[in-house]
Structure formats: structure tokens, C-alpha cells
Design a protein around this motif. Structure first.
Motif, PDB file in Angstrom:
ATOM      1  N   ALA A   1       0.825  -1.209   0.000  1.00 20.84           N
ATOM      2  CA  ALA A   1       0.000   0.000   0.000  1.00 20.84           C
ATOM      3  C   ALA A   1       0.857   1.256   0.000  1.00 20.84           C
ATOM      4  O   ALA A   1       0.556   2.237  -0.686  1.00 20.84           O
ATOM      5  CB  ALA A   1      -0.923  -0.010   1.214  1.00 20.84           C
TER       6      ALA A   1
ATOM      7  N   ASN B   1      -1.727   2.319  -3.302  1.00 17.21           N
ATOM      8  CA  ASN B   1      -3.015   1.671  -3.563  1.00 17.21           C
ATOM      9  C   ASN B   1      -3.723   1.473  -2.230  1.00 17.21           C
ATOM     10  O   ASN B   1      -3.453   0.528  -1.486  1.00 17.21           O
ATOM     11  CB  ASN B   1      -2.792   0.319  -4.259  1.00 17.21           C
ATOM     12  N   PHE B   2      -4.663   2.363  -1.922  1.00 26.85           N
ATOM     13  CA  PHE B   2      -5.344   2.325  -0.642  1.00 26.85           C
ATOM     14  C   PHE B   2      -6.659   1.540  -0.700  1.00 26.85           C
ATOM     15  O   PHE B   2      -7.508   1.699   0.171  1.00 26.85           O
ATOM     16  CB  PHE B   2      -5.600   3.752  -0.146  1.00 26.85           C
ATOM     17  N   ASP B   3      -6.821   0.687  -1.734  1.00 27.06           N
ATOM     18  CA  ASP B   3      -7.959  -0.229  -1.798  1.00 27.06           C
ATOM     19  C   ASP B   3      -7.600  -1.602  -1.244  1.00 27.06           C
ATOM     20  O   ASP B   3      -8.457  -2.494  -1.195  1.00 27.06           O
ATOM     21  CB  ASP B   3      -8.439  -0.370  -3.250  1.00 27.06           C
TER      22      ASP B   3
ATOM     23  N   GLN C   1      -6.661  -4.643   1.373  1.00 27.11           N
ATOM     24  CA  GLN C   1      -7.121  -5.038   2.697  1.00 27.11           C
ATOM     25  C   GLN C   1      -6.280  -6.210   3.182  1.00 27.11           C
ATOM     26  O   GLN C   1      -6.008  -7.143   2.433  1.00 27.11           O
ATOM     27  CB  GLN C   1      -8.600  -5.435   2.677  1.00 27.11           C
TER      28      GLN C   1
ATOM     29  N   ASN D   1      -6.496  -2.185   8.187  1.00 26.19           N
ATOM     30  CA  ASN D   1      -7.523  -1.955   7.161  1.00 26.19           C
ATOM     31  C   ASN D   1      -8.242  -0.630   7.387  1.00 26.19           C
ATOM     32  O   ASN D   1      -8.498   0.124   6.440  1.00 26.19           O
ATOM     33  CB  ASN D   1      -8.523  -3.113   7.160  1.00 26.19           C
TER      34      ASN D   1
ATOM     35  N   GLN E   1      -8.053   2.982   5.011  1.00 23.87           N
ATOM     36  CA  GLN E   1      -9.227   3.727   4.555  1.00 23.87           C
ATOM     37  C   GLN E   1      -9.157   5.196   4.974  1.00 23.87           C
ATOM     38  O   GLN E   1      -9.681   6.065   4.275  1.00 23.87           O
ATOM     39  CB  GLN E   1     -10.495   3.076   5.118  1.00 23.87           C
TER      40      GLN E   1
ATOM     41  N   ARG F   1      -6.362   7.946   2.856  1.00 26.16           N
ATOM     42  CA  ARG F   1      -6.707   8.691   1.649  1.00 26.16           C
ATOM     43  C   ARG F   1      -7.205  10.099   1.990  1.00 26.16           C
ATOM     44  O   ARG F   1      -6.828  11.092   1.347  1.00 26.16           O
ATOM     45  CB  ARG F   1      -7.777   7.930   0.869  1.00 26.16           C
TER      46      ARG F   1
END
Length: 564
Positions: free
Chosen positions: A215, A220-222, A224, A241, A245, A248
Motif C-alpha cells: 500500500a 493503492n489504498f484499496d 485489505q 484496514n 481507509q 486517503r
């Protein structure tokens, strides 16, 4: 390094720490045993000292050698029963009683550090080691003063406590062995626990760290992280996780706040510099202008009267010459006087004297004018001025640093002036910039001279180049260069930072170039930069617009001069 390796390393560290604690405990155990042995020896010596005082009488200031038979019997008894040596000495360190009778009457000299004499001086108990042919490893001795009721010291008792020390160490030995065994057991237990914990924590943590690393590297903050357990590592994965979120949103807020904080910090630093230096430098500028004004009046008086003195002198010389023409053969008395005063030499030297006085007064007037023009306390607004005049005034003020000295030659200044139009600026502030740059160049050249003298190398000609030219787009450029040691890239990148200086403490404030940068860029909407090659020299360039009528006048202008 993997987390399992770190955990294992931590437990190894704990094991080593346990071993270190055990070692310290053993050392402390032996130390306590030694302390107890010293205390017991001190008690024995104290009892013996009290007994001696009772035997000889409390009021006696010294121990009589006539009553030493009882002492010798007591020393022999102590040696037979406790296998311990005892020595009694008077204030002259003469032995009064000893386990070895042959030593009685001799001076005690086995204290290499003169502990016996020091104890009888300050009354403090001391221990020392006696080495001899019979005891090469040394015998531990303790010395205690013999004090009367009047608190006077009449001698000292020296008791051997090696046997007490050996007994105490022997008693402490089982405790030390127990500590060693316990420490080794703790080390083994810690290593086993470390292996178990490292294997159970490493796998879930590796999964979490893999997601965190990806991340951060790919932004890439999608992503998990998988939740594999319900213990603390599982909670850590859930927290990661949630953190991803939130990142961002926080990144955008952080960028905005960082820009605001950076601007605020820059403003605070600028205000700090100005607040610290403004009052002091304002007073200095007023002092310079006041001194220049006070000098100007008497100098103008002298300079104005020299012209009249010159005319009067010429008239007197004409009268004397006329007398000499009409009376070529004066009386002998007058001729003797004329020969004594050397009239011809007087006429010739008087003209030169008046001429030198004119040159001197003109020089003083130029210096005073340069000081007034440099300070320019009456010019808080910007105006169109001749930049060459400001540069020349600065050079005149620094003339004493450009002249030759016994240890260094003169600094040659090469001026390459172009035809410049009047430039709109704050004259006092630009003079300050010129002063800072030229003074720094002189400092750099002096540094080269001192290094060459230290290395016994021949001196080189020190030079400063000052050039001006008109650039395109209604701008002028001033260049100040020198053939000094140059500036490295690392230093050059921080030249204009506030409070940064390479000079010794007390010689530079670190504000000269910072304030110069602020004056050129903020007050005159210009540019200032530096080009330098180590070993070849340094060049500073200034570019400012010729016309700046849109600038707001700066009424906070003060005459400030700093040395970078």
C-alpha cells in the motif's frame, strides 16, 4: 530483517541481560562480603584503639614507648588466637607493637600511598595492600586512628584483615553458585519461549506487513489485509484496514496543512530575524550617521580655511622674495638668521605641506560622505540612484581591509562598470547587500592567505572583481567575484538559510546572506545566486529590475550590516 528474527534477537538480548544481571549480582555478592570483612576489621581495630587509650590514659597526647610491653603481649595474643597480625605506631609512624618483635622501634614503611600518615592527619579509616617478599600477592591491612577524649590523635592501629576477607568470600561462594545456576536456567527458558512466540506471531504479521508495504509503495489504498487470527495480530490487521481507509482522506488534509505551516514557519523565521536585529542595527546606523555629521563640521571648517592659509602664505612668500630682490646683500646678522631657517627649503616644503593638508581633508570629507551615503537613514523610500556610487562608497568604507598588511599583500579590486541608468531601489538596503558580499569575499581571501602562510607557500595576488551590466527585460546585473577557496556544493545549497554560517563562533551571525536574499528577492523582486568551484573562487550575481514603481515603500528600513 524478519519479525521472527527480531523476536528471537529480543529474547537473546533478554537472555544476555539475564546473564549480565547474574554477573552483576555475583560481583555485588563479593563486594558485600568484602564490605562486611572491612567492617569487622574496622571494629576489631576500633576496639583495640579504645583499649590502648584506656591503657595509656585518655589525657595523653602521644603513646609512650615505655608502656609498650602490654601492647606487644596483646599483639602476640591476637596473632595466636585469630591468626591475625597487628601493628601499633605513634604519630612518627614508629612501631610500638608488632606481631614480629624485631620490627619494634623501626619506622612503618609498608604503606606505599602513605595511608598511615594521612589517617593520623584527618582521622579517617583507610585500607591498603602490603606487598613483601614473604607475601608477593599482598596482605590486606586497615589503619584506624587512636583518638583521646580530647579528640587528638596519638597514633594508629594497623590490623591485617586478609583472613576475614577470605572467610567472607568462602561464605559468599554458595550464593554465587546459586546465582549462576539460576541465570543459566533463565537464559535457557527465555530462548525456548522466544522460539515459540516467534513462530506463532511471524506468519500473521508477515501477511499484515506485506499488505502495508504494498500500500505504501504503490499508493493503492484499496488493499485489505487478511484477518487470520482473533488475537492481537488479528486486531492489528483490522486496525491496518481501517487505517488504509483513513489515509486517503488524511493525505489530502496533510498536504494542505503542510503548505500552510511552511508559509507560517518562513514568516516566523523572517520576523524573528528582524525583531532580534532591527533595534541593535538601527542604533548602529544612527550612531554612524551621527559620527559622520559631527566630524563633517570641523573638517569643513579646516578645509575651508586651508585655501585662505594657502593664499596668505603665497603673499608672504612674495613679500619675502621682493625683499630679497631689493636687498640682495642683507646685513650679516639677517643673513645668519636666513641661513639658520633655510628659507629656500622652507618655501619649497611649505607648499608641499599645504598641499598634503588639502589631500588629507579631502580624504576625510570623502569618508564622511561615504558613511552618510551608505547609512542613508533619510531614505526610507525607494528612489532612482546610481548603483556605482553605492558600490564605491562600500569599497571606501572597507578600504582598511583592502590595504596590504605585514602578513598579507593588498587585495586588488577590479571594477568593470557598464553604463547603467538610475535604478529604482532602496539604496540603504542595497548598500547592505554590497557590504555583506564584499566583506565575505575579503574574509575568504584572508582565509587563503592564512592557509598559505601556515603551509609556507608563496602568497598569491588576491583579487575581487565587481562588474555591472544591463540585461534584457529592463534589468541590471551586479557580479561580485573573488579568487578565494571557493564553496562546496553542500555548503552552497544552504548559503541563504537563516543562521547558517561556516565561520567560527563569535565571528559570523549566519544572517548576512539570508537578509541579503530577502532584500533582493522580496524588496526588489530580483534574484541572487552563487556559482563557485572549490579551489578557484566564488561568484555572486544579483539581478533587479531597473524600474520598480509598483513596489510599496518600506518605512521599516534600517541600516543593517551583518557579516555572513
Amino acid at each position: 530483517m524478519k519479525i521472527s528474527h527480531k523476536l528471537m534477537g529480543s529474547f537473546i538480548g533478554v537472555s544476555l541481560l539475564t546473564g549480565a544481571v547474574g554477573t552483576v549480582a555475583i560481583a555485588q555478592n563479593y563486594k558485600i562480603a568484602e564490605t562486611l570483612a572491612v567492617a569487622e576489621a574496622e571494629h576489631v581495630a576500633g576496639v583495640l584503639a579504645a583499649s590502648i587509650i584506656q591503657y595509656f590514659g585518655n589525657e595523653q597526647k602521644s603513646i609512650s614507648s615505655k608502656k609498650t610491653a602490654g601492647l606487644q603481649k596483646y599483639a602476640n595474643l591476637l596473632r595466636e588466637q585469630q591468626k591475625r597480625d597487628i601493628v601499633v605506631v605513634d604519630r612518627q609512624k614508629r612501631i610500638l607493637a608488632d606481631a614480629v618483635p624485631q620490627n619494634i622501634g623501626s619506622i612503618f614503611e609498608h604503606d606505599k600511598g602513605d595511608e598511615v600518615r594521612l589517617t593520623m592527619q584527618d582521622g579517617k579509616t583507610r585500607t591498603f595492600l602490603e606487598k613483601s617478599v614473604d607475601y608477593p600477592q599482598g596482605i590486606k591491612l586497615i589503619v584506624i586512628p587512636i583518638k583521646t577524649n580530647a579528640n587528638t590523635i596519638s597514633g594508629a592501629v594497623i590490623v591485617e584483615w586478609s583472613s576475614l576477607y577470605n572467610e567472607a568470600i568462602a561464605k559468599a561462594q554458595p550464593t554465587a553458585i546459586t546465582i549462576v545456576i539460576t541465570s543459566l536456567g533463565c537464559i535457557v527458558f527465555a530462548l525456548l519461549i522466544g522460539l515459540r512466540i516467534a513462530s506463532s506471531i511471524a506468519k500473521p504479521l508477515q501477511a499484515v506487513t506485506s499488505v502495508a508495504k504494498e500500500a505504501t509503495e504503490t499508493a493503492n489504498f484499496d488493499l485489505q489485509a487478511p484477518v487470520l487470527t482473533k488475537d492481537e495480530t488479528g486486531i492489528l490487521a483490522v486496525a491496518l484496514n481501517n487505517l488504509i481507509q483513513r489515509v486517503r482522506i488524511l493525505l489530502n488534509e496533510k498536504e494542505q496543512k503542510s503548505e500552510e505551516l511552511q508559509q507560517t514557519l518562513t514568516q516566523l523565521q523572517t520576523m524573528q530575524m528582524q525583531l532580534v536585529q532591527t533595534e541593535k542595527m538601527s542604533s548602529l546606523g544612527q550612531l554612524v550617521a551621527g559620527v559622520a555629521h559631527e566630524i563633517n563640521n570641523p573638517v569643513n571648517f579646516i578645509h575651508g580655511n586651508i585655501a585662505h592659509v594657502d593664499n596668505y602664505t603665497k603673499d608672504l612668500m612674495r613679500v619675502v622674495q621682493a625683499y630679497a630682490t631689493h636687498y640682495p646683500n642683507p646685513p650679516q646678522t639677517l643673513q645668519t638668521t636666513l641661513d639658520e631657517v633655510e628659507l629656500d627649503f622652507l618655501f619649497e616644503d611649505l607648499v608641499k605641506l599645504l598641499q598634503s593638508m588639502k589631500v588629507g581633508t579631502n580624504r576625510i570629507r570623502q569618508i564622511v560622505l561615504s558613511l552618510r551615503n551608505f547609512s542613508r537613514l533619510d531614505e526610507s523610500e525607494f528612489k532612482a540612484v546610481d548603483l556605482h556610487e553605492g558600490i564605491d562608497n562600500t569599497l571606501l568604507i572597507l578600504q582598511h581591509r583592502l590595504k596590504p598588511k605585514p602578513e598579507s599583500p593588498a587585495i586588488e579590486v577590479i571594477k568593470e562598470y557598464a553604463q547603467l541608468p538610475p535604478v529604482e531601489c532602496y539604496p540603504g538596503q542595497l548598500n547592505q547587500v554590497f557590504m555583506n558580499l564584499i566583506a565575505n569575499a575579503i574574509d575568504a581571501l584572508d582565509e587563503v592567505v592564512q592557509e598559505r602562510i601556515k603551509d609556507e607557500k608563496p602568497a598569491q595576488t588576491s583579487k575581487i572583481w565587481i562588474s555591472t551590466q544591463v540585461k534584457a527585460e529592463n534589468r541590471v546585473q551586479i557580479t561580485i567575484a573573488d579568487n578565494g577557496p571557493g564553496i562546496s556544493e553542500k555548503v552552497r545549497s544552504r548559503l541563504f538559510d537563516p543562521f547558517f554560517t561556516t565561520k567560527p563562533v563569535g565571528k559570523g551571525t549566519g544572517l548576512g546572506l539570508s537578509i541579503s536574499y530577502q532584500i533582493v528577492t522580496e524588496k526588489h523582486k530580483g534574484m541572487i545566486w552563487c556559482d563557485s568551484t572549490p579551489g578557484e573562487g566564488t561568484k555572486f550575481m544579483i539581478e533587479i529590475p531597473i524600474c520598480q514603481s509598483e513596489l510599496t515603500p518600506d518605512f521599516s528600513q534600517t541600516s543593517q550590516t551583518f557579516s555572513e
